[in-house]
Design a protein around this motif. Sequence first.
Motif, mmCIF file in Angstrom:
data_model
loop_
_atom_site.group_PDB
_atom_site.id
_atom_site.type_symbol
_atom_site.label_atom_id
_atom_site.label_comp_id
_atom_site.label_asym_id
_atom_site.label_seq_id
_atom_site.Cartn_x
_atom_site.Cartn_y
_atom_site.Cartn_z
ATOM 1 N N PRO A 1 0.821 -1.214 0.000
ATOM 2 C CA PRO A 1 0.000 0.000 0.000
ATOM 3 C C PRO A 1 0.850 1.258 0.000
ATOM 4 C CG PRO A 1 0.104 -0.891 2.207
ATOM 5 C CD PRO A 1 0.863 -1.850 1.330
ATOM 6 N N VAL A 2 0.286 2.327 -0.534
ATOM 7 C CA VAL A 2 0.980 3.619 -0.549
ATOM 8 C C VAL A 2 -0.014 4.735 -0.236
ATOM 9 C CG1 VAL A 2 2.785 2.960 -2.183
ATOM 10 C CG2 VAL A 2 0.624 3.839 -3.047
ATOM 11 N N GLY A 3 0.491 5.767 0.403
ATOM 12 C CA GLY A 3 -0.235 7.013 0.583
ATOM 13 C C GLY A 3 0.623 8.118 0.010
ATOM 14 N N ILE A 4 0.033 9.065 -0.669
ATOM 15 C CA ILE A 4 0.798 10.096 -1.367
ATOM 16 C C ILE A 4 1.043 11.278 -0.437
ATOM 17 C CG2 ILE A 4 0.948 11.542 -3.402
ATOM 18 C CD1 ILE A 4 0.862 8.526 -3.945
ATOM 19 N N ARG A 5 2.309 11.517 -0.111
ATOM 20 C CA ARG A 5 2.711 12.664 0.707
ATOM 21 C C ARG A 5 3.765 13.470 -0.035
ATOM 22 N NH1 ARG A 5 4.071 9.301 6.007
ATOM 23 N NH2 ARG A 5 4.642 7.861 4.336
ATOM 24 N N TYR A 6 3.824 14.732 0.261
ATOM 25 C CA TYR A 6 4.781 15.591 -0.414
ATOM 26 C C TYR A 6 5.133 16.758 0.503
ATOM 27 C CZ TYR A 6 0.624 18.441 -1.512
ATOM 28 O OH TYR A 6 -0.520 19.193 -1.437
ATOM 29 N N LEU A 7 6.102 17.566 0.099
ATOM 30 C CA LEU A 7 6.567 18.674 0.921
ATOM 31 C C LEU A 7 6.049 20.003 0.380
ATOM 32 C CD1 LEU A 7 10.309 17.703 1.544
ATOM 33 C CD2 LEU A 7 8.381 17.429 3.110
ATOM 34 N N ALA A 8 5.745 20.905 1.291
ATOM 35 C CA ALA A 8 5.465 22.285 0.896
ATOM 36 C C ALA A 8 6.775 22.928 0.441
ATOM 37 C CB ALA A 8 4.879 23.057 2.073
ATOM 38 N N PRO A 9 6.745 23.712 -0.641
ATOM 39 C CA PRO A 9 7.978 24.385 -1.080
ATOM 40 C C PRO A 9 8.532 25.286 0.026
ATOM 41 C CG PRO A 9 6.285 24.524 -2.773
ATOM 42 C CD PRO A 9 5.613 23.997 -1.539
ATOM 43 N N ALA A 10 9.800 25.130 0.314
ATOM 44 C CA ALA A 10 10.432 25.913 1.380
ATOM 45 C C ALA A 10 10.697 27.342 0.923
ATOM 46 C CB ALA A 10 11.743 25.259 1.799
ATOM 47 N N GLU A 11 10.550 28.258 1.829
ATOM 48 C CA GLU A 11 10.981 29.626 1.560
ATOM 49 C C GLU A 11 12.502 29.655 1.450
ATOM 50 O OE1 GLU A 11 9.107 32.277 0.976
ATOM 51 O OE2 GLU A 11 7.311 31.010 1.135
ATOM 52 N N PRO A 12 13.066 30.598 0.688
ATOM 53 C CA PRO A 12 14.527 30.665 0.561
ATOM 54 C C PRO A 12 15.213 30.720 1.928
ATOM 55 C CG PRO A 12 13.497 32.120 -1.029
ATOM 56 C CD PRO A 12 12.393 31.606 -0.155
ATOM 57 N N TRP A 13 16.326 30.036 2.050
ATOM 58 C CA TRP A 13 17.075 29.973 3.298
ATOM 59 C C TRP A 13 18.536 30.341 3.041
ATOM 60 C CZ3 TRP A 13 15.286 25.983 0.367
ATOM 61 C CH2 TRP A 13 16.214 25.052 -0.124
ATOM 62 N N ALA A 14 19.238 30.705 4.080
ATOM 63 C CA ALA A 14 20.640 31.105 3.956
ATOM 64 C C ALA A 14 21.507 29.879 3.697
ATOM 65 C CB ALA A 14 21.103 31.814 5.226
ATOM 66 N N PRO A 15 22.358 29.909 2.670
ATOM 67 C CA PRO A 15 23.197 28.754 2.376
ATOM 68 C C PRO A 15 24.322 28.588 3.380
ATOM 69 C CG PRO A 15 23.748 30.565 0.915
ATOM 70 C CD PRO A 15 22.553 31.000 1.711
ATOM 71 N N GLY A 16 24.746 27.338 3.545
ATOM 72 C CA GLY A 16 25.850 27.028 4.443
ATOM 73 C C GLY A 16 26.490 25.717 4.059
ATOM 74 N N ARG A 17 27.055 25.037 5.037
ATOM 75 C CA ARG A 17 27.748 23.777 4.774
ATOM 76 C C ARG A 17 26.807 22.572 4.730
ATOM 77 N NH1 ARG A 17 33.261 23.758 5.236
ATOM 78 N NH2 ARG A 17 34.149 25.808 5.724
ATOM 79 N N VAL A 18 25.550 22.785 4.988
ATOM 80 C CA VAL A 18 24.553 21.702 4.967
ATOM 81 C C VAL A 18 23.533 22.029 3.889
ATOM 82 C CG1 VAL A 18 22.804 20.461 6.290
ATOM 83 C CG2 VAL A 18 24.896 21.290 7.429
#
Length: 408
Positions: free
Chosen positions: A307-324
């Motif tokens: 079985p599967v359920g369809i999940r997805y992510l809300a588009p993230a607002e821009p964030w400050a770039p770094g090492r991660v």
Amino acid sequence: MSFHVLIAGGGIGGLCLAQGLRKAGISCAVYESAPGLVRAGYRLHMNAVGGGALRECLPPNLYELYVQTSRKNPRREMLTVIDDQCNELGSRPHVGPPNDPDRPHTAVNRRTLRQIMLHGIEDIVHFGHAAVGYDIESDRVRLKFADGSSAEGSVLVGADGLHSVVRQQLLPEVATLHLDMHGCYASVPIDDALIARIEREAPALLDGFVIATAPDGRMFTLGLFDPRRPIGEAVAELAPGADIDDVPPYMMMNVGAAPGSPAAEGMPNLFQADPGRLHQLMLDTAKGWAPIVQDLAARVTPESIFPVGIRYLAPAEPWAPGRVTLLGDAIHAMPPTLGAGANSALRDAGSLVRALVAASSGQQSIEAAIGAYEQDMREEIFPMLRASADPRAMDLDFVPGKPETTTH
């Protein structure tokens, strides 16, 4: 310590990134929570976006192995919609740029692609390492694991999927959303005689991908996986000794119901049913359909159903770039409606390899290189995420919007 990349997650995107980094001469290691390459899913739609990233990241023999073990050119490389009697209601081209006319990117078996991408980098892929978080220590990142151990590097890439531990720490505000759709994935063994019967009775089933609907909302989605060359034969020539399963042809056959339809209202709790009950659901759903659809449902291997359920992510607002940073489903998990999820993850991998080459060589700072990668991802992939979650995404006249522009 020299420049070293930590990759949390050994799925499609994480392995492609690792192959690309090794090809570029950049030190890296992959940490995957599962004990090995578990069986998860079946057929993946491929297009020139994902295929181009594989060409960029894989050594030539493994790229050729990917091409030879992908699906033969279909009757029509289209999304086709049919009714319950297999009458064609319409079709539309797949989303994506123009494809190779001779050997287009078609579809692959998910496990086969992961096995191809694991070959040759087994020494840097560590299974059974569940990430629980990370610390940034001056110019280093430390990835922590559930067993109390850790690994240190210059950059951390979260490629750990929808439930990404890395994203939950980096961008805890990003919401996981649910599409009101549930169903089951399954596979049907296919041979030449069955393909010949399909060609006679319902040739549309041999198109790129097929959505079949009944008036009450019952649905099947179907996609053939018939490799261009027997997988074992291709492996023996192009990657002798590689641990890659010899997968025979099959038809992926998924069952579900249109949101809000009578069929959806009567859908049982799929996650509490055993494979036998799930197979019976498929048989019940196929009642009254064209004989070939009923026969395909009857031929489903019960042990293949999940079985599967369809999940997805809300588009993230821009964030400050770094090492991660993040890659694939860890930052833009999307519904499968446009067949763009795996291709987007592979595109991320190719783009991030280029960014990390710039960072490791001193052409750009780590923050600038990763920031450019993230900006490009937001502009190119987030519109596809939004389009995939659009209620109109399965309409034949739906066209995803043009890429949007965002700024830091």
